[in-house]
Write an enzyme that holds these catalytic residues in place. Structure first.
Site, PDB file in Angstrom:
ATOM      1  N   LEU A 504      38.883  60.633  67.429  1.00 28.62           N
ATOM      2  CA  LEU A 504      38.991  61.783  66.533  1.00 28.62           C
ATOM      3  C   LEU A 504      38.595  61.414  65.110  1.00 28.62           C
ATOM      4  O   LEU A 504      38.098  62.227  64.354  1.00 28.62           O
ATOM      5  CB  LEU A 504      40.425  62.323  66.524  1.00 28.62           C
ATOM      6  CG  LEU A 504      40.910  62.987  67.807  1.00 28.62           C
ATOM      7  CD1 LEU A 504      42.395  63.303  67.697  1.00 28.62           C
ATOM      8  CD2 LEU A 504      40.132  64.249  68.092  1.00 28.62           C
ATOM      9  N   GLY A 507      41.010  56.057  60.237  1.00 30.15           N
ATOM     10  CA  GLY A 507      41.796  56.073  59.010  1.00 30.15           C
ATOM     11  C   GLY A 507      41.730  54.715  58.364  1.00 30.15           C
ATOM     12  O   GLY A 507      41.016  53.828  58.832  1.00 30.15           O
ATOM     13  N   VAL A 512      41.942  56.924  65.382  1.00 26.93           N
ATOM     14  CA  VAL A 512      42.766  57.950  66.003  1.00 26.93           C
ATOM     15  C   VAL A 512      42.020  58.526  67.211  1.00 26.93           C
ATOM     16  O   VAL A 512      40.855  58.906  67.099  1.00 26.93           O
ATOM     17  CB  VAL A 512      43.100  59.070  65.003  1.00 26.93           C
ATOM     18  CG1 VAL A 512      44.033  60.083  65.649  1.00 26.93           C
ATOM     19  CG2 VAL A 512      43.739  58.495  63.754  1.00 26.93           C
ATOM     20  N   LYS A 527      47.276  57.172  67.266  1.00 29.16           N
ATOM     21  CA  LYS A 527      46.780  56.352  66.158  1.00 29.16           C
ATOM     22  C   LYS A 527      46.947  54.896  66.545  1.00 29.16           C
ATOM     23  O   LYS A 527      48.054  54.436  66.801  1.00 29.16           O
ATOM     24  CB  LYS A 527      47.567  56.663  64.895  1.00 29.16           C
ATOM     25  CG  LYS A 527      47.148  55.885  63.677  1.00 29.16           C
ATOM     26  CD  LYS A 527      47.669  56.584  62.434  1.00 29.16           C
ATOM     27  CE  LYS A 527      47.987  55.609  61.327  1.00 29.16           C
ATOM     28  NZ  LYS A 527      48.624  56.264  60.195  1.00 29.16           N
ATOM     29  N   ASP A 624      50.059  58.971  49.133  1.00 33.77           N
ATOM     30  CA  ASP A 624      48.634  59.093  49.443  1.00 33.77           C
ATOM     31  C   ASP A 624      48.308  60.505  49.899  1.00 33.77           C
ATOM     32  O   ASP A 624      47.661  60.712  50.909  1.00 33.77           O
ATOM     33  CB  ASP A 624      48.236  58.061  50.501  1.00 33.77           C
ATOM     34  CG  ASP A 624      46.731  57.841  50.545  1.00 33.77           C
ATOM     35  OD1 ASP A 624      46.049  58.226  49.563  1.00 33.77           O
ATOM     36  OD2 ASP A 624      46.227  57.307  51.536  1.00 33.77           O
TER      37      ASP A 624
END
Ligand SMILES: *[C@@H]1O[C@H](CO)[C@@H](O)[C@H](O)[C@H]1NC(C)=O
Ligand SMILES: *[C@@H]1O[C@H](CO)[C@@H](O)[C@H](O)[C@H]1NC(C)=O
Ligand SMILES: *[C@@H]1O[C@H](CO)[C@@H](O)[C@H](O)[C@H]1NC(C)=O
Ligand SMILES: *[C@@H]1O[C@H](CO)[C@@H](O)[C@H](O)[C@H]1NC(C)=O
Ligand SMILES: *[C@@H]1O[C@H](CO)[C@@H](O)[C@H](O)[C@H]1NC(C)=O
Ligand SMILES: *[C@@H]1O[C@H](CO)[C@@H](O)[C@H](O)[C@H]1NC(C)=O
Ligand SMILES: *[C@@H]1O[C@H](CO)[C@@H](O)[C@H](O)[C@H]1NC(C)=O
Ligand SMILES: *[C@@H]1O[C@H](CO)[C@@H](O)[C@H](O)[C@H]1NC(C)=O
Length: 731
Positions: A504, A507, A512, A527, A624
């Site tokens: 997907l 990161g 992911v 993840k 973040d």
């Protein structure tokens, strides 16, 4: 031609020579100064404020109203009583400073015997004074003889093969350039660390060099970026720093109190602003916490702590810490890994060792209390890239960095009985435990397969315990975490063995994947924290404990977690619309976001943030928040994700500091980006930036084709209400 015109011509030539240089034909008198060609620096005679009698030759910022001397030639030998001095370029290519009686107060020592008439001393815009031969060769430069200041691109040797170290030596007082007892530079005994000395005693010390090329990266309020670099040139170490284009005047200095500072000129307030200082007032001074004690910067207010397996020796840390259990030597000792540590001082640098050899080096000698290992990597091209450090006896001057930033792993020798009984047993009857483990894993697989996602409390607790061994999260450890443990095998099946077509996104800490879990075919997002990132373990711990505690419809839901060997996986609810930035900054998809949707997204994020900050049991700073960390469900409801960097605050804590600044430039509040201080307000700042992005559809961080677009904040502040109204209608 008569001789006269030639003479006139010559003297004209002399006068035409720009003011940035001194030649044999032109000397410098008390009233004169050299100015570098761009007008940045000046060199001349000066008398420090509050001293009416002593005169020095120095270099200062020509355009800055507050006198700031970056270099002084005759710092310990001033011209007394205001007598006029002169600086000349001697015929043997030396600069010579003398007073009115003709006494030499300062000179360079190039000792060029041949007369070289074309030699000049030139002041450059970098602040460097250089003696240059007619053929362009530089034979001397003031950057090689710094006083208390380093300027951008100036190179300070930390260790050189000829053993010559050039330290920054502080002024004696605010108005006295004389050499004081405080100095800073490479530590010649080890060639690996930077130390500030008070006389011969260390006053502050930096962690031993671990091979990283960039030792510090800072962004200021006004946006310039400072990069601190360690350069390895053929086994010689140098320290230098650079600043980004358009930054204000910047200098690094050791002030007369022995404090190391980075200062930037703020033209608005007409003052120098320090944005990095060492040692910090709290427990950062050399060996402040005593042997086996360390300054714990991971605490909100840094304080001394004892290493695990140690207890305070006496009332305070004046004598440091002592072992709870004496070492028995031989195979009865174990090594405990301490992460994110500033390495202690007084190590033995054992050359040419692999990691295993380094471990062995420490293991086999009973008096070795710890070791640390790093690869110095290329750069030098030297054959031996290893950096095996071992410590015999006490460990002094340690610190634990917040979030593990800037630190490294330290392997500490402990008596095995100090450590968990579980591990003790494991040591003694290893074969039995091993077979038990095999049995357990067979059972585990069996249970997983047969009962699917059922919770397995014992296993879960064991896993949780392993991962919750430090920081504030400890207090949460005792409470049971109501989160299913999911088998690795199930995840492999669900993601088709982490196939690329299931990917997907990527990161900061891993990839992911989309997965179908269990018989029901429930869609999940998996993840997978990358194995290589050392940060992974902490973020993982953070995320599992944090999100398990949080339930809010504007926060992404964690469904389970998994650890398998060194794999760490988090299983989330699957959100079909991915992240906000995929809509916001995409020319075709952004039309999906009409005004009402945008408003809904903003409200949702605000609710989620309010919950994190106020309404949950804990105060959580996300640190973040950005468009790519806001996910959208099928109804375009926003859900905040990615808690890997979040920090928990106690009920009455307002603010904290961090050494490792994490987050995303542009979204970081100035005080956080510059000083590492953060609070709920830092998230609010990020939220503000995000809000502007959602409203404007413009990215904070990238260049745009608009002519007057410098950055989003500046752009927005120029907009008028009517513009916003137009914008609103355009969606
Ligand atoms: C000079 O001395 C005065 C009084 O002692 C003091 O207030 C002032 O700050 C000093 N100036 C500088 C530049 O140190
Ligand atoms: C240059 O000459 C001076 C005086 O003769 C001497 O003291 C100094 O050591 C010499 N310097 C070098 C670098 O040779
Ligand atoms: C530096 O050392 C001197 C004596 O050697 C001492 O008096 C002074 O307090 C020390 N300075 C600091 C900041 O510790
Ligand atoms: C000085 O003020 C100007 C205008 O207010 C601002 O753009 C600039 O960022 C400020 N500079 C610093 C160093 O604060
Ligand atoms: C510890 O206590 C002793 C005596 O009470 C005192 O002299 C010393 O300064 C203290 N040290 C620290 C680090 O607080
Ligand atoms: C351990 O190291 C110390 C210091 O190098 C040395 O004196 C001692 O002999 C060593 N002991 C063993 C058993 O190698
Ligand atoms: C180190 O080596 C790697 C691969 O050999 C290379 O890509 C990298 O540029 C090198 N770094 C330096 C600083 O030489
Ligand atoms: C390092 O050790 C290996 C053997 O362990 C040896 O072959 C090699 O020559 C050594 N390298 C240096 C630079 O000493």
């Amino acid at each position: 031609m008569t001789p006269l015109p030639v003479f006139v011509l010559l003297s004209l030539v002399c006068f035409c020579i720009s003011d940035d240089r001194l030649t044999t034909a032109k000397l410098l008198n008390a009233r004169d100064k050299l100015v570098s060609s761009g007008g940045v620096f000046a060199l001349g005679f000066f008398t420090p404020a509050n001293s009416t009698v002593d005169t020095y030759i120095g270099i200062w910022y020509n355009k800055i109203p507050q006198p700031t001397y970056v270099w002084v030639a005759n710092r310990d030998n001033p011209i007394k009583n205001g007598s006029p001095g002169k600086l000349v370029m001697s015929s043997n290519s030396d600069l010579v400073l003398s007073d009115s009686q003709g006494r030499t107060l300062w000179t360079t020592t190039n000792n060029f015997t041949s007369a070289t008439t074309g030699t000049a001393a030139i002041l450059f815009d970098s602040g460097n004074l250089v003696i240059q031969l007619p053929n362009g060769k530089h034979i001397w430069q003031s950057f090689d003889y710094p006083t208390d200041t380093a300027l951008p691109d100036m190179v300070l040797p930390l260790s050189t093969n000829d053993g010559i170290l050039r330290r920054l030596v502080a002024w004696k007082g605010p108005d006295d350039p004389g050499t004081s007892d405080y100095s800073m530079g490479g530590d010649s005994s080890s060639d690996l660390q930077v130390v500030i000395w008070n006389g011969t005693r260390p006053y502050w010390r930096r962690s031993a060099w671990d091979g990283s090329l960039v030792s510090g990266l800072y962004q200021s309020i006004t946006g310039f970026i400072l990069t601190e670099i360690i350069v390895d040139r053929g086994g010689e170490l140098y320290m230098t720093f650079t600043v980004s284009q358009g930054s204000p005047s910047l200098r690094m200095m050791l002030d007369y109190k022995g404090t190391f500072k980075f200062l930037a000129w703020n033209s608005n307030s007409s003052s120098w602003e320090a944005f990095i200082e060492h040692p910090s007032p709290i427990c950062e001074r050399y060996a402040y916490c005593g042997p086996f004690g360390y300054c714990d910067a991971a605490e909100t207010v840094p304080k001394c702590n004892c290493l695990s397996g140690f207890e305070p020796d006496g009332v305070n840390f004046s004598r440091g810490c002592r072992r709870k259990e004496d070492l028995k030597c031989g195979n009865n000792d174990i090594f405990s890994t301490l992460r994110g540590m500033k390495t202690p001082d007084k190590f033995l640098y054992v050359r040419n060792r692999s990691f295993d050899q380094c471990t062995e080096e420490c293991k086999r000698n009973c008096s070795c209390s710890a070791y640390a290992y790093a690869n110095l990597n290329n750069g030098s091209g030297a054959a031996d890239q290893s950096r095996c450090l071992i410590w015999l006896g006490g460990l002094v001057d340690m610190a634990k960095f917040r979030d593990g930033g800037g630190g490294e792993d330290l392997y500490l020798r402990l008596a095995s009985s100090t450590v968990d009984k579980e591990i003790n047993v494991l040591k003694i009857i290893l074969p039995i435990v091993a077979s038990l483990l095999i049995l357990a894993s067979i059972c585990l697989v069996w249970i997983c397969k047969s009962r699917g996602k059922r919770r397995i409390k014992e296993i879960k607790n064991k896993h949780t315990r392993q991962h919750l061994q430090n920081s504030k999260l400890n207090e949460l450890e005792n409470e049971s975490i109501d989160l299913p443990y999911i088998c690795f095998e199930d995840i492999v099946t669900a993601t088709d063995n982490f196939s690329d077509y299931k990917l997907l996104g990527k990161g900061g800490f891993g990839k992911v994947y989309k997965g179908l879990l269990g018989g029901g075919g429930k869609e999940v997002a998996v993840k997978r924290l990358s194995k290589s990132s050392g940060q992974g373990a902490d973020e993982f711990r953070n995320e599992v404990v944090l999100i398990a505690k949080l339930q809010h419809r504007n926060l992404v839901r964690l469904l389970g977690y998994c650890t398998h060997e060194d794999e760490k996986l988090l299983i989330y609810e699957y959100l079909p619309n991915k992240s906000l930035d995929a809509f916001l900054f995409d020319a075709t998809r952004n039309s999906v976001l009409d005004w009402l949707t945008r408003f809904k997204v903003i409200k949702g994020i605000a609710r989620g943030l309010l919950y994190l900050h106020q309404d949950s049991r804990l105060t959580i700073i996300h640190r973040d928040l950005k468009a790519s960390n806001v996910l959208l469900d099928a109804e375009m409801n926003p859900k905040i994700s990615d808690f890997g960097m979040a920090r928990i605050f106690g009920g009455n804590e307002q603010q904290a500091n961090t050494i490792r600044i994490v987050g995303t430039y542009g979204y970081m509040s100035p005080e956080y980006a510059m000083e590492g201080s953060f609070s709920v307000k830092s998230d609010t700042y990020s939220f503000g930036v995000l809000l502007l992005e959602i409203v404007s559809g413009l990215k904070i961080s990238s260049a745009h084709f608009m002519t007057d677009f410098t950055n989003l904040i500046a752009y927005v502040s120029k907009l008028k209400c009517s513009n916003i109204q137009q914008l609103k209608q355009s969606y």
